[in-house]
Design an enzyme around this catalytic site. Structure first.
Site, PDB file in Angstrom:
ATOM      1  CG  HIS A 141      -1.356   8.863   3.925  1.00 19.57           C
ATOM      2  ND1 HIS A 141      -1.499   7.490   4.072  1.00 19.57           N
ATOM      3  CD2 HIS A 141      -0.988   9.312   5.146  1.00 19.57           C
ATOM      4  CE1 HIS A 141      -1.229   7.145   5.325  1.00 19.57           C
ATOM      5  NE2 HIS A 141      -0.904   8.230   5.995  1.00 19.57           N
TER       6      HIS A 141
ATOM      7  CG  ASN B 105      -5.741   3.061   8.552  1.00 23.48           C
ATOM      8  OD1 ASN B 105      -5.814   2.140   7.740  1.00 23.48           O
ATOM      9  ND2 ASN B 105      -5.337   4.277   8.208  1.00 23.48           N
TER      10      ASN B 105
ATOM     11  CD  GLU C 240      -5.282   7.200   9.973  1.00 22.57           C
ATOM     12  OE1 GLU C 240      -4.751   8.226  10.424  1.00 22.57           O
ATOM     13  OE2 GLU C 240      -4.977   6.067  10.348  1.00 22.57           O
TER      14      GLU C 240
ATOM     15  CE1 TYR D 209      -0.423   2.237  13.564  1.00 21.17           C
ATOM     16  CE2 TYR D 209      -2.416   3.176  12.633  1.00 21.17           C
ATOM     17  CZ  TYR D 209      -1.098   2.777  12.496  1.00 21.17           C
ATOM     18  OH  TYR D 209      -0.458   2.917  11.287  1.00 21.17           O
TER      19      TYR D 209
ATOM     20  CD  GLU E 288      -2.014   3.645   8.140  1.00 23.39           C
ATOM     21  OE1 GLU E 288      -1.720   4.025   9.287  1.00 23.39           O
ATOM     22  OE2 GLU E 288      -2.258   4.418   7.194  1.00 23.39           O
TER      23      GLU E 288
ATOM     24  NE  ARG F 187      -3.450   2.505   2.521  1.00 21.00           N
ATOM     25  CZ  ARG F 187      -3.606   3.258   3.610  1.00 21.00           C
ATOM     26  NH1 ARG F 187      -3.200   2.836   4.780  1.00 21.00           N
ATOM     27  NH2 ARG F 187      -4.203   4.430   3.525  1.00 21.00           N
TER      28      ARG F 187
END
Ligand code: BGC
Length: 519
Positions: free
Chosen positions: A166, A353, A211, A355, A421, A121
């Site tokens: 991005h 994504n 995002e 985390y 991600e 990606r």
């Protein structure tokens, strides 16, 4: 060796303001239908993956490319932010050179091949392709660069997943109002069409925007990301809205003009923590958790997957707070116009994504002030049992990913999901034998396997963040997410695999070879 839930000490190392937030060319064009489950049962009875599962790693243009002003590239808002707002970035650093992937792409390719990735990606630098942000002036050298990257990937049996945006808006467009301006949606659409036209014969997985939450909140509410706007409670909603409008237009353009001949899929990458009530028995904590998820995941996923509009609880919370504060100039959360392309159904898969996780209670912050946090009225706390890696916001909670995947399945009608991600950071002295990160990757991939097998989530792929150590936005080079270490002190920026890079390669090789045995 790395199979236990928590392997590492509770290391809290704080830097800056936290933010939490087939090796063939065959691509599944009918991505929203369930896959042919050619499942892999490994020797380890715990794990299975579909045969065409995407094993990837991710990067973004500004974070790795460098070459910020070479070959006709126009400046982006991150160039400006680092050069002019330097004190906001760790030690005044910038992405001027970073990994220098613009010149050293073949080194990146070597890393990608070493890992045995099936997918990579990357993002395109809008202002490298269109220096002024619009198609009047196309930079042929930028076009040549990305054509080479894409062709080299395909020649190496690696499929590209391409993100159009991005965080790095062309400065020329910021000068005209940027994401706050309603015109940006049409301008983004024409940039997207230019990219579909230029690369869509070979690129089959597209992410329009990465995002939007981070762009809106960190860039336009907190002002700690480019473009550094601080207009709490106002600009973030407008920016999020225009990003969604831009995404919808681009998806519809792809659908009408390109899908039949190119056969790809388009989505938008949504970041979200997993969240659960601090006290599961408390109705207040439960309601706060619902608001917490609505103001991150729901903000962007609801319009695409559920109603074509924002979550009701988000709208009502903002209205209530506006009333309390005597704000009378109409709704701060814009409404979608019926005359514009609809949002609902404009994601061919769910791009997530993930985390970290939080336990949630009602908010304690700034009741008298306009602001997203005060509208949300929910506070996320880190459970003391969760280890924290590198940056303070990154509590390591692998099973939070499984829970979030199940929530996505149940809430958004069982979409195909790519984890676009996920990663683990390192700060302080470089540790090439990064056993904690090795343990993290083993644990998180087990959680993905459980989501697939036990919860029936349609997970199509996993992209580790990141291929390389790189420019970690406001944290500069002080925070390292790479599977490969990059020595930024040397002109050739040598890349060396961390132990976690070798482990990830081992994981991929194990599951891919079992895939082949099982075909
Ligand atoms: C962003 C990446 C960033 C990573 C780690 C994500 O929010 O998409 O660009 O490097 O988080 O902070």
């Amino acid at each position: 060796m790395y199979r236990t839930a928590v392997h590492f000490p509770n290391v809290v190392t704080m830097r800056r303001a936290p933010y939490s937030s087939e090796s063939t060319l065959m691509v599944d064009s009918n991505i929203t239908n369930s896959p042919e489950w050619n499942c892999i049962h490994t020797n380890d009875s715990e794990t299975m993956f579909p045969t065409n599962f995407a094993w990837g790693a991710a990067t973004s243009a500004y974070q790795i490319e460098g070459g910020w002003d070479v070959d006709d590239k126009g400046p982006s808002i991150w160039d400006t932010f680092c050069h002019e707002g330097g004190r906001l970035v760790f030690e005044g650093q910038s992405g001027d050179v970073t990994c220098n992937s613009y010149e050293l792409w073949e080194e990146d390719l070597r890393c990608i091949r070493q890992l045995g990735l099936t997918h990579y990606r990357l993002s395109l630098s809008w202002s490298r392709l269109l220096p002024e942000g619009i198609t009047r002036h196309v930079n042929q050298k930028g076009l040549r660069y990305y054509n080479k990257v894409i062709n080299d990937l395909l020649a190496s049996d690696v499929l590209p997943m391409v993100t159009l945006y991005h965080f790095d808006l062309p400065q020329a467009l910021q000068d005209q109002g940027g994401w706050k301006s309603p015109e940006i949606a049409a301008i983004f659409d024409s940039y997207a069409c230019f990219c579909f036209e230029s690369f869509g014969d070979r690129v089959k997985l597209w992410i329009t925007l990465n995002e939007p939450y981070v762009c809106a909140k960190l860039g336009h509410e907190d002002g700690i990301f480019a473009p550094g706007v601080k207009e709490p409670g106002m600009a973030a909603y407008l920016v999020g809205h225009n990003m969604l409008r831009g995404h919808a237009r681009a998806w519809h353009s792809y659908n009408v003009l390109y899908r039949a001949k190119q056969g790809g899929s388009v989505s938008l990458a949504i970041n979200s923590d997993w969240a659960e009530p601090l006290d599961p028995a408390s109705p207040d904590d439960t309601a706060a958790t619902e608001r917490y998820l609505a103001f991150t995941l729901g903000w962007f996923a609801w319009p695409l997957f559920v109603t074509g509009d924002y979550p009701e609880v988000m709208r009502s919370s903002i209205e209530v707070r506006s009333k309390e504060l005597g704000y009378q100039e109409g709704s701060r959360l814009p409404r979608f116009s019926k005359d514009e392309p609809s949002l609902l159904g404009t994601a061919d898969f769910f791009a997530l994504n993930y985390y970290t996780s939080r336990r949630v209670k009602p908010g304690e912050c700034c009741p008298g002030l306009l602001g997203l946090k005060s509208d949300r009225d929910a506070e996320g706390v880190v459970d003391p049992s969760w280890p924290v890696c590198g940056v303070s916001w990154l509590a390591v909670v692998p099973d939070g990913l499984r829970k979030l995947l199940k929530y996505i399945k149940d809430t958004f009608n069982n979409p195909a999901v790519y984890i676009t991600e996920n990663g683990f950071s390192q700060v302080g002295p470089v540790d090439m034998e990064d056993v904690q990160r090795c343990g993290f990757y083993h644990d998180i991939i087990q959680e993905v396997a459980r989501a697939l097998r036990e919860d029936g989530v349609d997970v199509r792929g996993y992209f580790a963040w990141s291929l390389l150590d790189n420019f970690e936005w406001a944290d500069g080079f002080s925070v390292r997410f790479g599977l490969f270490h990059v020595d930024f002190s040397r002109p050739k920026r040598p890349r060396t695999a961390y132990r976690s890079g070798r482990e990830y390669a081992g994981i991929i090789s194990k599951y891919r070879s079992q895939t082949m045995v099982n075909i």
